[in-house]
Write a protein that holds these residues in place. Sequence first.
Motif, short mmCIF file in Angstrom:
data_model
loop_
_atom_site.label_atom_id
_atom_site.label_comp_id
_atom_site.label_asym_id
_atom_site.label_seq_id
_atom_site.Cartn_x
_atom_site.Cartn_y
_atom_site.Cartn_z
N TRP A 105 6.59 -2.48 -7.99
CA TRP A 105 6.30 -3.27 -6.78
C TRP A 105 5.11 -2.70 -6.04
O TRP A 105 4.22 -3.46 -5.60
CB TRP A 105 7.52 -3.26 -5.87
N ARG A 106 5.05 -1.38 -5.88
CA ARG A 106 3.93 -0.77 -5.16
C ARG A 106 2.62 -0.98 -5.92
O ARG A 106 1.59 -1.27 -5.30
CB ARG A 106 4.20 0.72 -4.96
N HIS A 107 2.66 -0.82 -7.24
CA HIS A 107 1.45 -1.03 -8.05
C HIS A 107 0.94 -2.46 -7.89
O HIS A 107 -0.25 -2.68 -7.66
CB HIS A 107 1.78 -0.74 -9.51
N ALA A 108 1.85 -3.44 -7.99
CA ALA A 108 1.44 -4.84 -7.86
C ALA A 108 0.95 -5.14 -6.45
O ALA A 108 -0.04 -5.87 -6.26
CB ALA A 108 2.61 -5.76 -8.23
N ARG A 109 1.62 -4.57 -5.44
CA ARG A 109 1.22 -4.84 -4.05
C ARG A 109 -0.18 -4.30 -3.76
O ARG A 109 -1.01 -5.00 -3.15
CB ARG A 109 2.23 -4.20 -3.09
N VAL A 110 -0.46 -3.08 -4.20
CA VAL A 110 -1.78 -2.50 -3.94
C VAL A 110 -2.86 -3.27 -4.66
O VAL A 110 -3.94 -3.51 -4.11
CB VAL A 110 -1.79 -1.01 -4.35
#
Length: 334
Positions: A105-110
């Motif tokens: 989720w963090r990878h996709a959000r950034v």
Amino acid sequence: MGVFVFLPLVLPLTAWPVARLAEQHLHPRTATRLLTVLAVVLALCSTVCLGLVMVVGTAQLPGNPLPDGWSDPEVRAAVPYDEVVGKAAIPALCAVVAACARTLWRHARVRRQAHRALTGLPDTEVAVLPDAVPYAYALPGGGRTGGGRPGEGAPRGRAGRRARGPRGGRVVVSTALLDRLGAAERRALFAHERAHLDARHDRFLLAVQLAARANPFLRPLRTAVAYTAERWADEEAARAIGSRRTVARAIGTAALVSRGTPVPTLAGLAAPGPVPRRVAALLGPAPAVRTWPPAFTSVGLAAWGAAAGTAVSAMSSANSAVTMVLILHAATPL
């Protein structure tokens, strides 16, 4: 199965010396690929092990929706201390799933924020943003393009070179960092970031991040791959511009002034890590390019040891899975 069902959980410990030898002696490209495959396989095997232990250890608990035959003593005898380890495997497996989901989720959000930040800029290979904070990183394709720093809206900016980014990716760099670099160092910076995009280093970094979340014993492999991926890009940049010393100088300058990348799964010239080792390696001779090192050398033994450890872990997990399926099938009434 006995205690061998737990083997995939502890085999990642054997990867620690392998990671050290690989990053020191293997060509960075070979080391990155080998260590990533090793980390992914070991992580999958340990996760399978947790799932099997949880199934066997919790089948006899009241209210469990699993078939009654799965709580048979013969089934539970397949895993030592089945009740204790089965209950412990539940929160462990939940923690693995939650940690991996959070990383994705963090990878996709950034990445989404970074692409939104470039909205409105020309679709060029290099996006130069007016910013007082020095930074640079390789942003893979896959989102809308467009201006500003990730997560901070879309301030006005200007574009760099008018060329399509490799595979849709772009090099994002701030004016503050460019102002600190000379012309030759800027070429080294762009060549380094293009190497990250061409080789899709973000995929390697994401894979080892997920592996380390699945099994904490794999964290040394995550650190090693982050280093070898940067070394891989260093060597590609040195080959592209024809000067290893210029790349070393650009790395040193960027590391002193830059804040690094917005997330560990995105690669950049000033990524945190052993920068002095990268500079020292560039000031020495180029590493020999081999697809696989000779067997009777320290690095060859390390590479074969990694392959053997991966094979043993995979076979152990496969054997446990097949045995468990056969036992559960035999214990399940038709």
